[in-house]
Design a protein around this motif. Structure first.
Motif, mmCIF file in Angstrom:
data_model
loop_
_atom_site.group_PDB
_atom_site.id
_atom_site.type_symbol
_atom_site.label_atom_id
_atom_site.label_comp_id
_atom_site.label_asym_id
_atom_site.label_seq_id
_atom_site.Cartn_x
_atom_site.Cartn_y
_atom_site.Cartn_z
ATOM 1 N N ALA A 10 0.692 -1.137 0.132
ATOM 2 C CA ALA A 10 0.001 0.006 0.261
ATOM 3 C C ALA A 10 0.848 1.088 -0.011
ATOM 4 O O ALA A 10 0.373 2.254 -0.438
ATOM 5 N N PRO A 13 4.825 3.908 -3.938
ATOM 6 C CA PRO A 13 4.395 4.650 -4.884
ATOM 7 C C PRO A 13 4.233 3.913 -6.386
ATOM 8 O O PRO A 13 3.565 4.028 -7.166
ATOM 9 N N TRP A 16 1.164 1.939 -7.229
ATOM 10 C CA TRP A 16 0.142 2.637 -7.548
ATOM 11 C C TRP A 16 0.386 3.165 -8.844
ATOM 12 O O TRP A 16 -0.533 3.540 -9.884
ATOM 13 N N ILE A 19 -0.347 0.414 -11.557
ATOM 14 C CA ILE A 19 -1.934 0.165 -11.783
ATOM 15 C C ILE A 19 -2.381 1.562 -12.411
ATOM 16 O O ILE A 19 -3.203 1.368 -13.244
ATOM 17 N N ALA A 20 -1.977 2.801 -12.149
ATOM 18 C CA ALA A 20 -2.530 4.039 -12.873
ATOM 19 C C ALA A 20 -2.239 3.620 -14.340
ATOM 20 O O ALA A 20 -3.150 4.033 -15.134
ATOM 21 N N LEU A 120 -6.391 -5.801 -7.025
ATOM 22 C CA LEU A 120 -6.360 -4.406 -6.968
ATOM 23 C C LEU A 120 -6.330 -3.887 -8.634
ATOM 24 O O LEU A 120 -6.997 -2.970 -9.013
ATOM 25 N N ALA A 121 -5.284 -4.099 -9.093
ATOM 26 C CA ALA A 121 -5.026 -3.867 -10.686
ATOM 27 C C ALA A 121 -6.147 -4.172 -11.443
ATOM 28 O O ALA A 121 -6.697 -3.183 -12.313
ATOM 29 N N LEU A 124 -9.507 -2.209 -10.225
ATOM 30 C CA LEU A 124 -9.367 -0.784 -10.788
ATOM 31 C C LEU A 124 -9.297 -0.486 -12.187
ATOM 32 O O LEU A 124 -10.019 0.511 -12.662
#
Length: 275
Positions: A10, A13, A16, A19-20, A120-121, A124
């Motif tokens: 979590a 960086p 995330w 994933i972004a 999560l990936a 999202l």
């Protein structure tokens, strides 16, 4: 151990960011489709792309088809390749094992963290593409007579609740497939102190598997290749659902998880930690 790994996941960086980037690709394609108002003809181009102009609720399925062959496995390979090798390279693995923690618990925590990252990936990507699809393409109420209803690949109208169930099933199948591939990267991560090297080794397996799928000479081993059944999640959007390849894919990935997690444990349990 699992809690520690999840906190690390979590707070990183780069997790995330990856994933972004996965979410950004379908969003860019959606914008291009909306601007050009030109989707590929049915049966051509990416899965579901020919239908999304009529109903944005199908765009999550199209987004999954975009990220699965290359980009999602790439993110999984980088994450899993860093699991042990990254700790060794930074010198934290030695201090971690100084504490009375069984090495198998470390590996289990890494595998759980990998599964959570994959969930999560994928989730999202689905959520972001659903929002983008509905904003840009609408619900297709005029086409099917009910807001939110979509047409399956077999021409059957799916109600919103049924579409959601099929999307959840597809997400679960993709997660299992990626954890199976991630187990291969996790194994390579126990062999090296280089996270990049472990990730590249896993990607070499991915490329080799993809190439052999296209070779007629490799037909006898095709059912056992890790990538062979990855796209079988599309069968959840047929009516009736084609379960044969889905079942085979789940069994195959379970075998890969058991085999390569066992190999990772066998190597890691006796590995000398020098860094």
């Amino acid at each position: 151990m699992i809690g520690v790994e999840l906190r690390k996941l979590a707070l990183r960086p780069r997790v995330w960011l990856s994933i972004a980037l996965l979410c950004l690709l379908p969003a860019l394609v959606a914008v291009l489709l909306a601007v050009s108002d030109l989707a590929p003809p049915p049966g051509q181009g990416g899965a579901f792309l020919s239908a999304v102009l009529d109903n944005g609720a199908l765009y999550p399925a199209a987004a999954l088809a975009m990220v699965l062959p290359v980009f999602l496995p790439l993110a999984v390979a980088v994450f899993a390749g860093d699991a042990i090798a990254g700790e060794a390279a930074t010198g934290t693995l030695r201090y971690l094992l100084v504490r009375p923690v069984a090495r198998v618990r470390v590996l289990v925590a890494k595998l759980v963290s990998l599964a959570v990252f994959t969930v999560l990936a994928v989730v999202l990507v689905v959520v972001s593409s659903l929002v983008v699809g509905l904003v840009l393409f609408g619900t297709g109420a005029e086409a099917v007579g009910q807001a939110g209803a979509v047409t399956s690949l077999s021409g059957i109208t799916l109600e919103p609740a049924e579409l959601a169930l099929r999307l959840l099933a597809a997400i679960g199948y993709i997660v299992v497939s990626m954890v199976g591939f991630g187990s291969i990267a996790l194994f390579f991560s126990t062999l090296s102190d280089s996270a990049i090297g472990a990730a590249l080794a896993a990607l070499a397996v991915l490329i080799a598997s993809s190439i052999m799928e296209a070779l007629q000479a490799a037909a006898t081993i095709k059912p056992y290749l890790p990538t062979n059944y990855w796209l079988s999640w599309i069968d959840f959007f047929r009516d009736p659902v084609f379960w044969t390849n889905i079942d085979r894919g789940l069994v195959l990935q379970a075998c890969y998880i058991a085999l390569f997690f066992g190999a990772a444990w066998a190597n890691f349990a006796s590995k000398d930690i020098t860094s």
